[in-house]
Write an enzyme that holds these catalytic residues in place. Structure first.
Site, PDB file in Angstrom:
ATOM      1  N   THR A 166       1.067  -1.378   0.055  1.00  0.00           N
ATOM      2  CA  THR A 166       0.730   0.520  -0.205  1.00  0.00           C
ATOM      3  C   THR A 166       0.653   1.644  -0.318  1.00  0.00           C
ATOM      4  O   THR A 166      -0.079   2.317  -0.331  1.00  0.00           O
ATOM      5  CB  THR A 166      -0.870  -0.140   0.887  1.00  0.00           C
ATOM      6  N   ASP A 167       1.937   1.292   0.032  1.00  0.00           N
ATOM      7  CA  ASP A 167       2.972   2.146   0.276  1.00  0.00           C
ATOM      8  C   ASP A 167       3.842   2.069  -0.728  1.00  0.00           C
ATOM      9  O   ASP A 167       5.223   2.426  -0.374  1.00  0.00           O
ATOM     10  CB  ASP A 167       3.769   2.495   1.684  1.00  0.00           C
ATOM     11  N   LEU A 168       4.253   1.676  -2.153  1.00  0.00           N
ATOM     12  CA  LEU A 168       5.079   1.243  -2.766  1.00  0.00           C
ATOM     13  C   LEU A 168       5.555   2.493  -3.598  1.00  0.00           C
ATOM     14  O   LEU A 168       5.022   3.268  -4.391  1.00  0.00           O
ATOM     15  CB  LEU A 168       4.447   0.221  -4.113  1.00  0.00           C
ATOM     16  N   ASN A 172      11.063   3.170  -0.684  1.00  0.00           N
ATOM     17  CA  ASN A 172      11.023   1.431  -0.040  1.00  0.00           C
ATOM     18  C   ASN A 172      11.017   0.315  -0.729  1.00  0.00           C
ATOM     19  O   ASN A 172      10.888  -0.444  -1.001  1.00  0.00           O
ATOM     20  CB  ASN A 172       9.763   1.084   0.110  1.00  0.00           C
TER      21      ASN A 172
END
Length: 234
Positions: A166-168, A172
C-alpha cells in the site's frame, strides 16, 4: 524455526535460526547498546536501529503513527487480537514472501504489548547488506535497463503472491551492489485477491518517481518508467 512466546500482556514471534539473543530484551535499543552491537541508525517517523546479530544485521523499528493523530497518540493502536497487531501481521507477510522467494527482508522477531484496549508494537527484521534505496541512487546516477528489469521482476513476484504493497514508492525499493532489487516496509500491507489493485500499486510508484524528480531532481525520465513497465507486463 518459528517460535512464539506469550505472557498476559505481550506476545512475541521469532525465528530462532536468526537470533540467539535474549528474546524478551531484543526490542530495547539499550540492550544492544550495552552489548556494543548497535551499528547505526536511521531517522524517519521514528528511529530505526541497526544491530549486529550472530550472522546478519537487523533493523529494529518501533511502530509510530504519522500525521496529526500521531501527535496525540504516537505509538498506541486499538487491540483486536495478537494476529491483528501490526508487527505480527508484517512478520507473517514477510515470512510468506520469503518462502515464495520474493526479495524482502527476513523477519527476525516481532512483539506486541497490550495495554488495556490498546497495544504497542516492535519489529526486528533483516537489514539488507550493501543496499541503497532508489532515491539515494538516482540522485547520483541513472539506472540501467537491467536494474529496472530487476525491480519490475520483484514487484511482479510480489503481486503474483497477491500482496498489496500500500506504500510502494522509491524509498521502499533498494538495490544492492550485485544489482538485486529488494522491497521493504510492509507495514499496513496485506494479501488481496484479484488483480485490479495491482495497477494502482504501479501508479503509486510512478507518482513517487515524479515527486522525487521535482523535489530532488533525481536522474529519471518517462523512458525509464516505460522500461520498468515493459519488464513488469511481459
Amino acid at each position: 524455526m518459528l517460535k512464539t512466546f506469550e505472557q498476559n500482556n505481550y506476545y512475541i514471534m521469532f525465528d530462532d535460526s536468526l537470533i540467539s539473543d535474549d528474546i524478551e530484551r531484543c526490542f530495547d535499543p539499550q540492550y544492544w547498546e550495552q552489548l556494543n552491537k548497535v551499528t547505526g541508525s536511521a531517522t524517519g517517523r521514528g528511529t530505526t536501529w541497526f544491530v549486529q546479530l550472530d550472522a546478519i544485521q537487523g533493523a529494529l523499528r518501533h511502530y509510530r503513527r504519522g500525521g496529526l493523530f500521531g501527535k496525540i497518540i504516537s505509538d498506541h493502536y486499538v487491540f483486536n487480537g495478537w494476529e491483528g497487531a501490526r508487527s505480527i501481521a508484517e512478520f507473517n507477510l514477510l515470512q510468506k514472501l520469503n518462502q515464495l522467494e520474493v526479495n524482502v527482508p527476513r523477519p527476525i522477531a516481532a512483539r506486541a504489548i497490550k495495554h488495556g484496549f490498546f497495544y504497542q508494537a516492535d519489529l526486528l527484521s533483516e537489514k539488507i547488506p550493501d543496499a541503497q534505496d532508489l532515491v539515494d541512487i538516482l540522485q547520483q546516477r541513472k539506472l540501467n535497463e537491467a536494474e529496472y528489469h530487476a525491480i519490475a521482476i520483484q514487484i511482479k513476484k510480489m503481486h503474483q503472491a497477491q500482496v498489496n504493497h500500500t506504500d510502494l514508492n522509491i524509498h521502499n525499493i533498494l538495490l544492492d551492489k550485485q544489482g538485486n532489487a529488494w522491497i521493504i516496509d510492509f507495514d499496513k500491507c496485506y494479501e488481496q485477491t484479484g488483480s485490479e489493485w495491482k495497477e494502482g500499486n504501479l501508479k503509486r510508484l510512478l507518482r513517487s518517481f515524479n515527486k522525487e524528480l521535482n523535489k530532488r531532481q533525481i536522474k529519471w525520465d518517462m523512458q525509464d518508467w516505460e522500461c520498468l513497465s515493459k519488464a513488469y507486463h511481459q
